[in-house]
Design a protein around this motif. Sequence first.
Motif, PDB file in Angstrom:
ATOM      1  N   SER A 184      18.817 -41.215 -14.491  1.00  0.00           N
ATOM      2  CA  SER A 184      18.341 -42.534 -14.936  1.00  0.00           C
ATOM      3  C   SER A 184      17.145 -43.012 -14.105  1.00  0.00           C
ATOM      4  O   SER A 184      16.257 -43.679 -14.632  1.00  0.00           O
ATOM      5  N   THR A 185      17.096 -42.653 -12.837  1.00  0.00           N
ATOM      6  CA  THR A 185      15.960 -43.049 -11.995  1.00  0.00           C
ATOM      7  C   THR A 185      14.686 -42.354 -12.458  1.00  0.00           C
ATOM      8  O   THR A 185      13.614 -42.969 -12.507  1.00  0.00           O
ATOM      9  N   ASP A 186      14.795 -41.064 -12.806  1.00  0.00           N
ATOM     10  CA  ASP A 186      13.630 -40.347 -13.337  1.00  0.00           C
ATOM     11  C   ASP A 186      13.116 -41.034 -14.597  1.00  0.00           C
ATOM     12  O   ASP A 186      11.911 -41.209 -14.774  1.00  0.00           O
ATOM     13  N   HIS A 187      14.026 -41.436 -15.481  1.00  0.00           N
ATOM     14  CA  HIS A 187      13.636 -42.117 -16.712  1.00  0.00           C
ATOM     15  C   HIS A 187      12.951 -43.447 -16.409  1.00  0.00           C
ATOM     16  O   HIS A 187      11.963 -43.802 -17.068  1.00  0.00           O
ATOM     17  N   LEU A 188      13.452 -44.178 -15.429  1.00  0.00           N
ATOM     18  CA  LEU A 188      12.821 -45.452 -15.063  1.00  0.00           C
ATOM     19  C   LEU A 188      11.419 -45.224 -14.495  1.00  0.00           C
ATOM     20  O   LEU A 188      10.489 -45.978 -14.796  1.00  0.00           O
ATOM     21  N   ILE A 189      11.264 -44.192 -13.685  1.00  0.00           N
ATOM     22  CA  ILE A 189       9.941 -43.862 -13.136  1.00  0.00           C
ATOM     23  C   ILE A 189       8.986 -43.513 -14.281  1.00  0.00           C
ATOM     24  O   ILE A 189       7.841 -43.977 -14.312  1.00  0.00           O
ATOM     25  N   LEU A 190       9.447 -42.705 -15.227  1.00  0.00           N
ATOM     26  CA  LEU A 190       8.603 -42.333 -16.363  1.00  0.00           C
ATOM     27  C   LEU A 190       8.199 -43.560 -17.176  1.00  0.00           C
ATOM     28  O   LEU A 190       7.048 -43.682 -17.600  1.00  0.00           O
ATOM     29  N   ARG A 191       9.125 -44.477 -17.376  1.00  0.00           N
ATOM     30  CA  ARG A 191       8.790 -45.706 -18.112  1.00  0.00           C
ATOM     31  C   ARG A 191       7.715 -46.505 -17.381  1.00  0.00           C
ATOM     32  O   ARG A 191       6.806 -47.046 -18.000  1.00  0.00           O
ATOM     33  N   GLU A 192       7.847 -46.582 -16.075  1.00  0.00           N
ATOM     34  CA  GLU A 192       6.833 -47.297 -15.279  1.00  0.00           C
ATOM     35  C   GLU A 192       5.467 -46.621 -15.405  1.00  0.00           C
ATOM     36  O   GLU A 192       4.457 -47.286 -15.574  1.00  0.00           O
ATOM     37  N   LEU A 193       5.451 -45.303 -15.335  1.00  0.00           N
ATOM     38  CA  LEU A 193       4.184 -44.575 -15.425  1.00  0.00           C
ATOM     39  C   LEU A 193       3.583 -44.658 -16.830  1.00  0.00           C
ATOM     40  O   LEU A 193       2.356 -44.698 -16.978  1.00  0.00           O
ATOM     41  N   ILE A 194       4.433 -44.687 -17.856  1.00  0.00           N
ATOM     42  CA  ILE A 194       3.933 -44.851 -19.218  1.00  0.00           C
ATOM     43  C   ILE A 194       3.275 -46.216 -19.362  1.00  0.00           C
ATOM     44  O   ILE A 194       2.214 -46.351 -19.979  1.00  0.00           O
ATOM     45  N   GLU A 195       3.868 -47.215 -18.755  1.00  0.00           N
ATOM     46  CA  GLU A 195       3.321 -48.574 -18.810  1.00  0.00           C
ATOM     47  C   GLU A 195       1.976 -48.651 -18.083  1.00  0.00           C
ATOM     48  O   GLU A 195       1.033 -49.259 -18.562  1.00  0.00           O
ATOM     49  N   ASP A 196       1.898 -48.020 -16.904  1.00  0.00           N
ATOM     50  CA  ASP A 196       0.665 -48.040 -16.114  1.00  0.00           C
ATOM     51  C   ASP A 196       0.680 -46.844 -15.163  1.00  0.00           C
ATOM     52  O   ASP A 196       1.319 -46.884 -14.111  1.00  0.00           O
ATOM     53  N   ALA A 197      -0.033 -45.807 -15.532  1.00  0.00           N
ATOM     54  CA  ALA A 197      -0.041 -44.564 -14.751  1.00  0.00           C
ATOM     55  C   ALA A 197      -0.829 -44.689 -13.454  1.00  0.00           C
ATOM     56  O   ALA A 197      -0.803 -43.780 -12.635  1.00  0.00           O
ATOM     57  N   THR A 198      -1.508 -45.812 -13.253  1.00  0.00           N
ATOM     58  CA  THR A 198      -2.278 -45.982 -12.024  1.00  0.00           C
ATOM     59  C   THR A 198      -1.446 -46.591 -10.898  1.00  0.00           C
ATOM     60  O   THR A 198      -1.934 -46.720  -9.772  1.00  0.00           O
ATOM     61  N   GLN A 199      -0.202 -46.958 -11.189  1.00  0.00           N
ATOM     62  CA  GLN A 199       0.657 -47.562 -10.156  1.00  0.00           C
ATOM     63  C   GLN A 199       0.913 -46.571  -9.020  1.00  0.00           C
ATOM     64  O   GLN A 199       1.115 -45.391  -9.257  1.00  0.00           O
ATOM     65  N   SER A 200       0.949 -47.072  -7.822  1.00  0.00           N
ATOM     66  CA  SER A 200       1.265 -46.225  -6.676  1.00  0.00           C
ATOM     67  C   SER A 200       2.770 -45.979  -6.602  1.00  0.00           C
ATOM     68  O   SER A 200       3.571 -46.728  -7.183  1.00  0.00           O
TER      69      SER A 200
ATOM     70  N   SER B 299       4.535 -46.418  -4.047  1.00  0.00           N
ATOM     71  CA  SER B 299       5.177 -47.520  -3.319  1.00  0.00           C
ATOM     72  C   SER B 299       5.444 -48.708  -4.242  1.00  0.00           C
ATOM     73  O   SER B 299       6.497 -49.345  -4.163  1.00  0.00           O
ATOM     74  N   LYS B 300       4.515 -48.996  -5.160  1.00  0.00           N
ATOM     75  CA  LYS B 300       4.728 -50.103  -6.095  1.00  0.00           C
ATOM     76  C   LYS B 300       5.894 -49.796  -7.028  1.00  0.00           C
ATOM     77  O   LYS B 300       6.753 -50.651  -7.267  1.00  0.00           O
ATOM     78  N   ILE B 301       5.951 -48.578  -7.547  1.00  0.00           N
ATOM     79  CA  ILE B 301       7.064 -48.190  -8.421  1.00  0.00           C
ATOM     80  C   ILE B 301       8.369 -48.228  -7.641  1.00  0.00           C
ATOM     81  O   ILE B 301       9.383 -48.725  -8.125  1.00  0.00           O
ATOM     82  N   GLY B 302       8.326 -47.715  -6.418  1.00  0.00           N
ATOM     83  CA  GLY B 302       9.523 -47.717  -5.570  1.00  0.00           C
ATOM     84  C   GLY B 302      10.060 -49.119  -5.334  1.00  0.00           C
ATOM     85  O   GLY B 302      11.269 -49.347  -5.381  1.00  0.00           O
ATOM     86  N   ARG B 303       9.169 -50.076  -5.075  1.00  0.00           N
ATOM     87  CA  ARG B 303       9.603 -51.465  -4.869  1.00  0.00           C
ATOM     88  C   ARG B 303      10.303 -52.003  -6.107  1.00  0.00           C
ATOM     89  O   ARG B 303      11.325 -52.677  -6.005  1.00  0.00           O
ATOM     90  N   LYS B 304       9.766 -51.688  -7.285  1.00  0.00           N
ATOM     91  CA  LYS B 304      10.375 -52.164  -8.527  1.00  0.00           C
ATOM     92  C   LYS B 304      11.764 -51.561  -8.745  1.00  0.00           C
ATOM     93  O   LYS B 304      12.632 -52.197  -9.334  1.00  0.00           O
ATOM     94  N   LEU B 305      11.963 -50.326  -8.275  1.00  0.00           N
ATOM     95  CA  LEU B 305      13.211 -49.611  -8.540  1.00  0.00           C
ATOM     96  C   LEU B 305      14.131 -49.522  -7.327  1.00  0.00           C
ATOM     97  O   LEU B 305      15.131 -48.813  -7.354  1.00  0.00           O
ATOM     98  N   ASN B 306      13.778 -50.235  -6.267  1.00  0.00           N
ATOM     99  CA  ASN B 306      14.548 -50.205  -5.016  1.00  0.00           C
ATOM    100  C   ASN B 306      14.664 -48.799  -4.440  1.00  0.00           C
ATOM    101  O   ASN B 306      15.731 -48.364  -4.007  1.00  0.00           O
TER     102      ASN B 306
END
Length: 152
Positions: free
Chosen positions: A6-22, A24-31
């Motif tokens: 499920s974490t991989d899926h959440l990361i993919l969703r974040e990258l689909i939304e904005d692939a330029t996110q770092s 660290s930014k994705i990590g903060r959103k997903l704890n």
Amino acid sequence: MIELDSTDHLILRELIEDATQSASKIGRKLNLSQPATWRRIKRLQETGVIKGQRLDLDREKLGFGVTVFLGIKLATKGRVSLDDFERAVAAIPEVQTVEHILGVYDYRLRVVARDISDFERVLRRRIMMMPGVGDVEANVLLSEERRPGPIG
């Protein structure tokens, strides 16, 4: 096929939304920590789940206000190499995608043009003049909604 949690899926969703996110930014959103997020993204890239990043351009702002999907049926299968047809049609700058499909048509092309008369020029002078082109069906894109795809 790689097992995704499920974490991989959440990361993919974040990258689909904005692939330029770092990471660290994705990590903060997903704890998640930045290194843990980065390792997961790296694994998704290395296993081919993430094939690359693409730039999404606003075609209208660049002056290309018309998108047309063409269904093309080759008139002389066997006499025209599919590879030769694909190379020739892909060399036309207005052709954005070339898809070899199963169905009534052999190929589906996504063509952009400045306006309908510009599309007609591309169709008549470039596409219809290619050897092997038989039946052609044009569908003008009215609107488009982007969907993220089958991410669970």
